[in-house]
Design a protein around this motif. Structure first.
Motif, PDB file in Angstrom:
ATOM      1  N   ASN A 199      54.040  44.137  41.065  1.00 33.09           N
ATOM      2  CA  ASN A 199      53.709  44.068  39.649  1.00 33.09           C
ATOM      3  C   ASN A 199      52.667  42.963  39.432  1.00 33.09           C
ATOM      4  OD1 ASN A 199      53.657  43.602  36.857  1.00 33.09           O
ATOM      5  ND2 ASN A 199      55.793  44.238  36.600  1.00 33.09           N
ATOM      6  N   LEU A 200      51.402  43.356  39.274  1.00 31.90           N
ATOM      7  CA  LEU A 200      50.334  42.371  39.131  1.00 31.90           C
ATOM      8  C   LEU A 200      50.414  41.627  37.800  1.00 31.90           C
ATOM      9  CD1 LEU A 200      47.237  44.202  40.660  1.00 31.90           C
ATOM     10  CD2 LEU A 200      48.653  42.430  41.686  1.00 31.90           C
ATOM     11  N   HIS A 201      50.970  42.283  36.775  1.00 30.74           N
ATOM     12  CA  HIS A 201      51.152  41.584  35.497  1.00 30.74           C
ATOM     13  C   HIS A 201      52.116  40.420  35.665  1.00 30.74           C
ATOM     14  CE1 HIS A 201      51.648  40.785  31.256  1.00 30.74           C
ATOM     15  NE2 HIS A 201      52.955  41.031  31.343  1.00 30.74           N
ATOM     16  N   ALA A 202      53.211  40.674  36.378  1.00 26.93           N
ATOM     17  CA  ALA A 202      54.180  39.603  36.622  1.00 26.93           C
ATOM     18  C   ALA A 202      53.577  38.521  37.504  1.00 26.93           C
ATOM     19  CB  ALA A 202      55.441  40.184  37.270  1.00 26.93           C
ATOM     20  N   LEU A 203      52.773  38.921  38.479  1.00 27.44           N
ATOM     21  CA  LEU A 203      52.114  37.940  39.335  1.00 27.44           C
ATOM     22  C   LEU A 203      51.182  37.065  38.516  1.00 27.44           C
ATOM     23  CD1 LEU A 203      51.593  36.838  42.190  1.00 27.44           C
ATOM     24  CD2 LEU A 203      49.782  38.560  42.428  1.00 27.44           C
ATOM     25  N   ARG A 204      50.501  37.666  37.543  1.00 27.25           N
ATOM     26  CA  ARG A 204      49.614  36.886  36.685  1.00 27.25           C
ATOM     27  C   ARG A 204      50.412  35.877  35.846  1.00 27.25           C
ATOM     28  NH1 ARG A 204      44.512  38.125  35.579  1.00 27.25           N
ATOM     29  NH2 ARG A 204      44.847  40.314  36.161  1.00 27.25           N
ATOM     30  N   LEU A 205      51.599  36.299  35.355  1.00 23.65           N
ATOM     31  CA  LEU A 205      52.455  35.373  34.612  1.00 23.65           C
ATOM     32  C   LEU A 205      52.869  34.208  35.492  1.00 23.65           C
ATOM     33  CD1 LEU A 205      54.836  37.821  32.673  1.00 23.65           C
ATOM     34  CD2 LEU A 205      52.770  36.694  31.841  1.00 23.65           C
ATOM     35  N   PHE A 206      53.275  34.537  36.708  1.00 22.98           N
ATOM     36  CA  PHE A 206      53.680  33.492  37.647  1.00 22.98           C
ATOM     37  C   PHE A 206      52.505  32.563  37.959  1.00 22.98           C
ATOM     38  CE2 PHE A 206      53.772  32.161  42.143  1.00 22.98           C
ATOM     39  CZ  PHE A 206      54.803  31.232  42.054  1.00 22.98           C
ATOM     40  N   THR A 265      50.020  31.813  36.078  1.00 22.29           N
ATOM     41  CA  THR A 265      49.770  30.945  34.918  1.00 22.29           C
ATOM     42  C   THR A 265      50.798  29.821  34.870  1.00 22.29           C
ATOM     43  OG1 THR A 265      48.887  32.849  33.713  1.00 22.29           O
ATOM     44  CG2 THR A 265      49.438  30.896  32.421  1.00 22.29           C
ATOM     45  N   ILE A 266      52.055  30.150  35.155  1.00 20.93           N
ATOM     46  CA  ILE A 266      53.098  29.115  35.183  1.00 20.93           C
ATOM     47  C   ILE A 266      52.795  28.082  36.266  1.00 20.93           C
ATOM     48  CG2 ILE A 266      55.545  28.681  35.684  1.00 20.93           C
ATOM     49  CD1 ILE A 266      56.134  31.435  34.462  1.00 20.93           C
ATOM     50  N   ALA A 267      52.420  28.582  37.444  1.00 17.51           N
ATOM     51  CA  ALA A 267      52.118  27.681  38.556  1.00 17.51           C
ATOM     52  C   ALA A 267      50.918  26.798  38.232  1.00 17.51           C
ATOM     53  CB  ALA A 267      51.865  28.494  39.824  1.00 17.51           C
ATOM     54  N   LEU A 294      49.371  32.598  27.082  1.00 14.79           N
ATOM     55  CA  LEU A 294      49.458  34.049  27.183  1.00 14.79           C
ATOM     56  C   LEU A 294      49.916  34.708  25.890  1.00 14.79           C
ATOM     57  CD1 LEU A 294      51.090  34.217  30.724  1.00 14.79           C
ATOM     58  CD2 LEU A 294      48.691  34.645  30.148  1.00 14.79           C
ATOM     59  N   ASN A 295      50.348  33.873  24.927  1.00 12.96           N
ATOM     60  CA  ASN A 295      50.855  34.388  23.659  1.00 12.96           C
ATOM     61  C   ASN A 295      52.035  35.343  23.885  1.00 12.96           C
ATOM     62  OD1 ASN A 295      50.887  34.557  20.840  1.00 12.96           O
ATOM     63  ND2 ASN A 295      49.510  36.349  20.821  1.00 12.96           N
ATOM     64  N   ILE A 296      52.917  34.916  24.775  1.00 12.01           N
ATOM     65  CA  ILE A 296      54.147  35.650  25.084  1.00 12.01           C
ATOM     66  C   ILE A 296      55.311  34.677  24.934  1.00 12.01           C
ATOM     67  CG2 ILE A 296      55.411  36.976  26.839  1.00 12.01           C
ATOM     68  CD1 ILE A 296      52.759  37.671  28.125  1.00 12.01           C
ATOM     69  N   SER A 297      56.413  35.132  24.385  1.00  7.74           N
ATOM     70  CA  SER A 297      57.554  34.236  24.167  1.00  7.74           C
ATOM     71  C   SER A 297      58.108  33.742  25.504  1.00  7.74           C
ATOM     72  CB  SER A 297      58.651  34.956  23.387  1.00  7.74           C
ATOM     73  OG  SER A 297      59.226  35.983  24.178  1.00  7.74           O
ATOM     74  N   GLN A 298      58.691  32.539  25.473  1.00  9.65           N
ATOM     75  CA  GLN A 298      59.272  31.980  26.698  1.00  9.65           C
ATOM     76  C   GLN A 298      60.380  32.864  27.271  1.00  9.65           C
ATOM     77  OE1 GLN A 298      60.033  27.707  26.844  1.00  9.65           O
ATOM     78  NE2 GLN A 298      58.735  27.405  25.019  1.00  9.65           N
ATOM     79  N   LYS A 344      53.411  28.986  48.305  1.00  5.96           N
ATOM     80  CA  LYS A 344      52.542  29.833  49.136  1.00  5.96           C
ATOM     81  C   LYS A 344      52.010  31.010  48.320  1.00  5.96           C
ATOM     82  CE  LYS A 344      53.154  27.758  53.177  1.00  5.96           C
ATOM     83  NZ  LYS A 344      54.086  26.701  52.764  1.00  5.96           N
ATOM     84  N   ILE A 345      52.883  31.661  47.555  1.00  4.20           N
ATOM     85  CA  ILE A 345      52.449  32.807  46.755  1.00  4.20           C
ATOM     86  C   ILE A 345      51.509  32.358  45.635  1.00  4.20           C
ATOM     87  CG2 ILE A 345      53.245  34.593  45.154  1.00  4.20           C
ATOM     88  CD1 ILE A 345      55.683  34.948  46.934  1.00  4.20           C
ATOM     89  N   ALA A 346      51.750  31.171  45.084  1.00  2.00           N
ATOM     90  CA  ALA A 346      50.858  30.653  44.043  1.00  2.00           C
ATOM     91  C   ALA A 346      49.452  30.450  44.593  1.00  2.00           C
ATOM     92  CB  ALA A 346      51.408  29.340  43.498  1.00  2.00           C
ATOM     93  N   LEU A 347      49.340  29.976  45.837  1.00  2.00           N
ATOM     94  CA  LEU A 347      48.034  29.782  46.461  1.00  2.00           C
ATOM     95  C   LEU A 347      47.321  31.118  46.674  1.00  2.00           C
ATOM     96  CD1 LEU A 347      45.932  27.956  47.772  1.00  2.00           C
ATOM     97  CD2 LEU A 347      47.218  28.124  49.922  1.00  2.00           C
ATOM     98  N   LEU A 348      48.098  32.107  47.160  1.00  5.67           N
ATOM     99  CA  LEU A 348      47.512  33.434  47.369  1.00  5.67           C
ATOM    100  C   LEU A 348      47.106  34.071  46.041  1.00  5.67           C
ATOM    101  CD1 LEU A 348      49.981  34.776  50.101  1.00  5.67           C
ATOM    102  CD2 LEU A 348      47.620  34.030  50.442  1.00  5.67           C
ATOM    103  N   ALA A 349      47.945  33.872  45.024  1.00  2.69           N
ATOM    104  CA  ALA A 349      47.624  34.427  43.703  1.00  2.69           C
ATOM    105  C   ALA A 349      46.357  33.786  43.139  1.00  2.69           C
ATOM    106  CB  ALA A 349      48.794  34.219  42.757  1.00  2.69           C
ATOM    107  N   LYS A 350      46.192  32.501  43.382  1.00  2.72           N
ATOM    108  CA  LYS A 350      44.989  31.802  42.911  1.00  2.72           C
ATOM    109  C   LYS A 350      43.740  32.424  43.534  1.00  2.72           C
ATOM    110  CE  LYS A 350      42.929  27.186  42.643  1.00  2.72           C
ATOM    111  NZ  LYS A 350      43.112  25.749  42.966  1.00  2.72           N
TER     112      LYS A 350
END
Length: 300
Positions: free
Chosen positions: A2-9, A11-13, A25-29, A63-69
């Motif tokens: 799920n690339l949308h979820a990866l994008r959320l993650f 942004t959090i990272a 992201l204008n999305i509730s917590q 590690k996943i945050a680095l790859l997502a970046k």
């Protein structure tokens, strides 16, 4: 995944907390938290862990945050490339040109184009008239800049005339016909220095002889290059039939002289050729626009 979820993650990272990610992201917590938990379940890997009142990344999360970046950086590059390609500030143009425009017109046009569109790659092939159109028809190039006769273009090719120049007979200053007026028959008795077969100007000369029922010229010296043919005539051998664009300065400096052939005044068309019903890329369209503007200047 799920690339949308990866994008959320991602942004959090990047921000270090859910609250800031929620604002960006204008999305509730609660919605972000729910989607991250669902994403962790999909991956079967914990990404976040409690850290006091906030959260921190797990080892796998880092590690996943680095790859997502890296992934989203590439996405930005793709978006940027697409934007530039649509605007014509990036891309690759393949151009074929006949010898006349290639040597006397295109260098200035390309210099002007590259000043505005430096990132656009260009491949330029200089060839004779028949091969330039062949490359265009076989989709080996995007457009061709051609010097010749409009009626000779195949039906599948669309042409846009830029301007016309005269075709001149020229000889060395010490030639017996220098600055003289002679008949076409007399001119054809002289040895000619010409380009190779397939040259538009050479074909024009042969067609001229057929039209007036005159013996075809004696082409006693042949070059693949336009400059070489002109230099041979300047050196004192033979005559040439050539565009005034090529030899005007030589004539003005007295290195060549015109021969005025009775009843003969031919013009040469300089044109942009493209395939009919096929849109150009934005980069190629920008080049055509600059060539068109330069052609208008040359015609004035």
């Amino acid at each position: 995944m799920n690339l949308h979820a990866l994008r959320l993650f991602h942004t959090i990272a990047s921000t270090g907390n859910v609250t800031r990610a929620s604002e960006l992201l204008n999305i509730s917590q609660p919605a972000i938290t729910a989607q991250i938990k669902k994403f962790e379940k999909e991956l079967s890997i914990p990404l976040l862990k409690p850290n006091g009142r906030g959260i921190a990344l797990t080892d796998a999360g880092e590690k996943i945050a680095l790859l997502a970046k890296r992934l989203f950086a590439v996405e930005q590059q793709i978006d940027q490339f697409c934007h530039e390609y649509r605007d014509g500030t990036n891309g690759h143009i393949r151009l074929a040109a006949t010898y006349l425009p290639a040597q006397f017109l295109i260098p200035a046009w390309i210099a002007k184009f590259k000043q505005q569109y430096e990132q656009v790659e260009m491949t330029i092939t200089t060839t004779n008239s028949s091969d330039a159109l062949k490359q265009l028809l076989q989709m080996e190039v995007d457009l061709a800049v051609y010097g010749g006769l409009a009626e000779e273009y195949p039906d599948a090719i669309q042409t846009e005339e830029l301007f016309r120049d005269e075709l001149w007979f020229v000889v060395a200053p010490n030639h017996k016909y220098a600055n003289q007026q002679v008949s076409l028959g007399e001119m054809m008795k002289e040895p000619f220095v010409m380009r190779e077969e397939g040259s538009s100007t050479r074909e024009r000369l042969l067609a001229l002889c057929r039209t007036y029922s005159v013996s075809k010229p004696r082409i006693t010296l042949q070059f693949n290059g336009l400059h070489e043919a002109i230099m041979a005539v300047i050196a004192g051998y033979g005559a040439n039939f050539v565009s005034s664009l090529v030899v005007r300065e030589y004539v003005q400096r007295g290195e060549l002289c015109r021969v005025y052939v009775e009843g003969v005044r031919l013009q040469n068309t300089i044109a942009i050729c493209t395939r009919k019903n096929e849109p150009l890329s934005a980069a190629a369209a920008n080049l055509v626009r600059i060539i068109r503007q330069s052609g208008e200047d040359a015609a004035q």
